[in-house]
Write a protein that holds these residues in place. Structure first.
Motif, PDB file in Angstrom:
ATOM      1  N   ILE A  38       0.833  -1.209   0.000  1.00 44.76           N
ATOM      2  CA  ILE A  38       0.000   0.000   0.000  1.00 44.76           C
ATOM      3  C   ILE A  38       0.865   1.256   0.000  1.00 44.76           C
ATOM      4  CG2 ILE A  38      -1.692   1.310   1.350  1.00 44.76           C
ATOM      5  CD1 ILE A  38      -2.802  -1.455   2.271  1.00 44.76           C
ATOM      6  N   ILE A  39       1.929   1.268   0.799  1.00 42.64           N
ATOM      7  CA  ILE A  39       2.784   2.458   0.874  1.00 42.64           C
ATOM      8  C   ILE A  39       3.528   2.697  -0.433  1.00 42.64           C
ATOM      9  CG2 ILE A  39       4.852   3.407   1.990  1.00 42.64           C
ATOM     10  CD1 ILE A  39       3.929   2.140   4.592  1.00 42.64           C
ATOM     11  N   SER A  40       3.994   1.629  -1.068  1.00 38.40           N
ATOM     12  CA  SER A  40       4.847   1.763  -2.262  1.00 38.40           C
ATOM     13  C   SER A  40       4.074   2.117  -3.529  1.00 38.40           C
ATOM     14  CB  SER A  40       5.625   0.466  -2.495  1.00 38.40           C
ATOM     15  OG  SER A  40       4.741  -0.612  -2.733  1.00 38.40           O
ATOM     16  N   ASP A  41       2.771   1.877  -3.541  1.00 35.19           N
ATOM     17  CA  ASP A  41       1.967   2.140  -4.738  1.00 35.19           C
ATOM     18  C   ASP A  41       1.048   3.333  -4.491  1.00 35.19           C
ATOM     19  OD1 ASP A  41       0.444   2.108  -7.023  1.00 35.19           O
ATOM     20  OD2 ASP A  41       0.141  -0.065  -7.026  1.00 35.19           O
ATOM     21  N   LYS A  42       1.296   4.437  -5.176  1.00 30.42           N
ATOM     22  CA  LYS A  42       0.492   5.656  -4.985  1.00 30.42           C
ATOM     23  C   LYS A  42      -0.958   5.467  -5.413  1.00 30.42           C
ATOM     24  CE  LYS A  42       4.251   9.008  -5.293  1.00 30.42           C
ATOM     25  NZ  LYS A  42       4.779  10.216  -5.990  1.00 30.42           N
ATOM     26  N   ARG A  43      -1.200   4.518  -6.314  1.00 31.36           N
ATOM     27  CA  ARG A  43      -2.572   4.241  -6.737  1.00 31.36           C
ATOM     28  C   ARG A  43      -3.410   3.652  -5.610  1.00 31.36           C
ATOM     29  NH1 ARG A  43      -1.355   0.452 -11.730  1.00 31.36           N
ATOM     30  NH2 ARG A  43       0.066  -0.329 -10.102  1.00 31.36           N
ATOM     31  N   LEU A  44      -2.747   3.108  -4.600  1.00 30.92           N
ATOM     32  CA  LEU A  44      -3.450   2.521  -3.460  1.00 30.92           C
ATOM     33  C   LEU A  44      -3.598   3.494  -2.291  1.00 30.92           C
ATOM     34  CD1 LEU A  44      -1.885  -1.062  -3.377  1.00 30.92           C
ATOM     35  CD2 LEU A  44      -3.923  -0.274  -4.581  1.00 30.92           C
ATOM     36  N   HIS A  45      -3.204   4.730  -2.499  1.00 27.51           N
ATOM     37  CA  HIS A  45      -3.346   5.735  -1.442  1.00 27.51           C
ATOM     38  C   HIS A  45      -4.770   6.281  -1.456  1.00 27.51           C
ATOM     39  CE1 HIS A  45       1.279   6.555  -1.294  1.00 27.51           C
ATOM     40  NE2 HIS A  45       0.951   5.306  -1.026  1.00 27.51           N
ATOM     41  N   LYS A  46      -5.695   5.395  -1.071  1.00 28.49           N
ATOM     42  CA  LYS A  46      -7.118   5.694  -1.021  1.00 28.49           C
ATOM     43  C   LYS A  46      -7.654   5.316   0.351  1.00 28.49           C
ATOM     44  CE  LYS A  46      -7.553   4.559  -5.944  1.00 28.49           C
ATOM     45  NZ  LYS A  46      -8.191   3.641  -6.924  1.00 28.49           N
ATOM     46  N   PRO A  47      -8.807   5.850   0.748  1.00 29.17           N
ATOM     47  CA  PRO A  47      -9.330   5.584   2.101  1.00 29.17           C
ATOM     48  C   PRO A  47      -9.404   4.109   2.464  1.00 29.17           C
ATOM     49  CG  PRO A  47     -10.591   7.340   1.072  1.00 29.17           C
ATOM     50  CD  PRO A  47      -9.635   6.845   0.027  1.00 29.17           C
ATOM     51  N   MET A  48      -9.931   3.269   1.570  1.00 32.00           N
ATOM     52  CA  MET A  48     -10.080   1.852   1.899  1.00 32.00           C
ATOM     53  C   MET A  48      -8.732   1.204   2.190  1.00 32.00           C
ATOM     54  SD  MET A  48     -11.774  -1.257  -0.306  1.00 32.00           S
ATOM     55  CE  MET A  48     -10.335  -1.508  -1.341  1.00 32.00           C
ATOM     56  N   TYR A  49      -7.725   1.535   1.390  1.00 31.20           N
ATOM     57  CA  TYR A  49      -6.409   0.916   1.568  1.00 31.20           C
ATOM     58  C   TYR A  49      -5.671   1.498   2.776  1.00 31.20           C
ATOM     59  CZ  TYR A  49      -7.457  -0.903  -3.008  1.00 31.20           C
ATOM     60  OH  TYR A  49      -8.065  -1.554  -4.051  1.00 31.20           O
ATOM     61  N   LEU A  50      -5.949   2.753   3.105  1.00 33.77           N
ATOM     62  CA  LEU A  50      -5.392   3.308   4.345  1.00 33.77           C
ATOM     63  C   LEU A  50      -5.957   2.578   5.554  1.00 33.77           C
ATOM     64  CD1 LEU A  50      -5.449   7.170   3.618  1.00 33.77           C
ATOM     65  CD2 LEU A  50      -3.516   5.596   3.467  1.00 33.77           C
ATOM     66  N   LEU A  51      -7.236   2.208   5.480  1.00 27.22           N
ATOM     67  CA  LEU A  51      -7.851   1.445   6.570  1.00 27.22           C
ATOM     68  C   LEU A  51      -7.270   0.040   6.654  1.00 27.22           C
ATOM     69  CD1 LEU A  51     -11.585   2.545   6.207  1.00 27.22           C
ATOM     70  CD2 LEU A  51      -9.949   3.258   7.942  1.00 27.22           C
ATOM     71  N   ILE A  52      -7.029  -0.589   5.513  1.00 26.57           N
ATOM     72  CA  ILE A  52      -6.389  -1.907   5.505  1.00 26.57           C
ATOM     73  C   ILE A  52      -4.986  -1.817   6.084  1.00 26.57           C
ATOM     74  CG2 ILE A  52      -5.496  -3.740   4.007  1.00 26.57           C
ATOM     75  CD1 ILE A  52      -7.838  -3.206   2.122  1.00 26.57           C
ATOM     76  N   CYS A  53      -4.274  -0.748   5.743  1.00 26.23           N
ATOM     77  CA  CYS A  53      -2.927  -0.528   6.275  1.00 26.23           C
ATOM     78  C   CYS A  53      -2.968  -0.343   7.787  1.00 26.23           C
ATOM     79  CB  CYS A  53      -2.311   0.687   5.589  1.00 26.23           C
ATOM     80  SG  CYS A  53      -0.569   0.950   5.967  1.00 26.23           S
ATOM     81  N   ASN A  54      -3.941   0.428   8.267  1.00 24.01           N
ATOM     82  CA  ASN A  54      -4.087   0.640   9.706  1.00 24.01           C
ATOM     83  C   ASN A  54      -4.420  -0.671  10.423  1.00 24.01           C
ATOM     84  OD1 ASN A  54      -4.297   2.180  12.139  1.00 24.01           O
ATOM     85  ND2 ASN A  54      -6.513   2.154  11.927  1.00 24.01           N
ATOM     86  N   LEU A  55      -5.282  -1.485   9.812  1.00 26.22           N
ATOM     87  CA  LEU A  55      -5.608  -2.788  10.395  1.00 26.22           C
ATOM     88  C   LEU A  55      -4.363  -3.664  10.483  1.00 26.22           C
ATOM     89  CD1 LEU A  55      -7.803  -4.782  11.389  1.00 26.22           C
ATOM     90  CD2 LEU A  55      -8.066  -5.512   9.007  1.00 26.22           C
TER      91      LEU A  55
END
Length: 337
Positions: A69-86
């Motif tokens: 998620i961090i390495s791909d700017k296309r994944l810098h979206k709310p859903m993926y930030l929540l997955i990252c936080n989880l």
């Protein structure tokens, strides 16, 4: 946002300063605890190896999700930030107690200092409550994405997700402060922990007071957290189900596929938590071995299942993982030539 983060950092430092002050003022003669939760195991090495493998898989899988998620700017979206936080919560949660259990079972290190034990209790409690709040936040994310798809990006922006995530961590730090504030002033009559690591119940049982009062208080707090978050998740699912009835068959399939990942994570987290924390307060009697198994399952289960569920069922992460493996095999093939 930076001011809010700075305020949160100051608050955490104040909490730890207060925590250390309490440690200095307490007059307990206990300087360390002996972990005796695995004394009755007939095959401790096998259990230790199983916990070690599960822990390593959980940490590596969660770290992989974070890196994707961090390495791909296309994944810098709310859903993926929540997955990252989880994933961050899962690493904190499983790392709060797994190394201690592995040390006891495989290395025979069954002692832990008083301060380390209290820190472990706090981190474990923080991970338990954060897991519930993050799943509730993710349920809200799915609710908005399904019910209001066109307004989704105006309702949930990256900045709002980050701010709400900081608020969740802040609220859970406040809940966590109850544990050391309760335990530290109490005198200890024993240095032997009945359970497999330092959780609130294990430390309270070493004190010279009647533990029922403190167990009931902790159960009320955890019941509030679990009940509030679980009811909130159920309400979002009810809203989604009402919306599904009015949708076409194709939309129903898409919505079902979207919710499966979150539903699996909810079941894996809440089932053992309700049995261990809530039902035992209402007369369900568990043996020591049953409680140990529930605790270990409640910690390792979600932390192992969550990253694989979102990795295998999230299209973008799965595609990125496939590309990495494809590139790796191509490089190996070219080198062999």
């Amino acid at each position: 946002l930076s001011r809010f983060a700075l305020f949160t950092t100051y608050f955490i430092h104040i909490c730890f300063a207060f925590f250390l002050l309490l440690l200095q003022r307490q007059n307990n003669i206990v300087t360390h605890f002996i972990i005796g939760g695995f004394d009755t195991l007939s095959r401790p090495t096998a259990v230790g190896v199983a916990i070690l493998i599960t822990y390593l898989l959980a940490v590596l899988a969660n770290m992989a999700n974070i890196m994707f998620i961090i390495s791909d700017k296309r994944l810098h979206k709310p859903m993926y930030l929540l997955i990252c936080n989880l994933a961050v919560v899962d690493i904190v949660y499983t790392s709060s107690c797994s190394p201690t259990m592995i040390g006891v079972l495989l290395a025979g290190v069954n002692t832990i200092s008083y301060v380390e034990c209290l820190i472990q209790m706090c981190v474990f409690t923080l991970g338990t409550s954060m897991e519930s709040f993050v799943l509730a936040f993710m349920a809200l994310d799915r609710f908005i994405a399904i019910i209001y798809p066109f307004q989704y990006h105006s309702y949930l922006t990256n900045t709002r997700v980050v701010v709400l995530t900081f608020i969740l961590w802040f609220v859970n730090w406040c809940f966590m402060c109850y544990m050391p504030a309760t335990v530290v002033p109490l005198p200890h009559c024993s240095s032997r922990l009945k359970y497999s690591f330092c959780d609130f119940a294990a430390i309270i049982r070493t004190t010279c007071v009647n533990p029922e009062k403190y167990f009931n208080e902790a159960a009320i707090i955890m019941f509030f957290i679990l009940f509030f978050t679980f009811v909130f998740i159920c309400l979002t699912y009810c809203g989604i189900l009402l919306f599904v009835k009015l949708s076409s068959n194709n939309e129903k399939k898409k919505i079902g596929s979207t919710l499966v990942s979150h539903l699996i994570c909810v079941i894996v987290h809440y089932c053992p938590a309700f049995v261990r924390i809530i039902f035992t307060r209402f007369g369900v009697v568990l043996t020591l071995e049953e409680r140990q198994g529930l605790v270990i399952g409640a910690v390792l289960g979600p932390c192992l299942v969550n990253p694989f569920v979102y990795c295998l069922r999230t299209k973008e992460i799965k595609q990125k993982l496939f590309k990495i493996f494809k590139r790796h095999h191509c490089d190996r093939f070219l080198k062999s030539l």
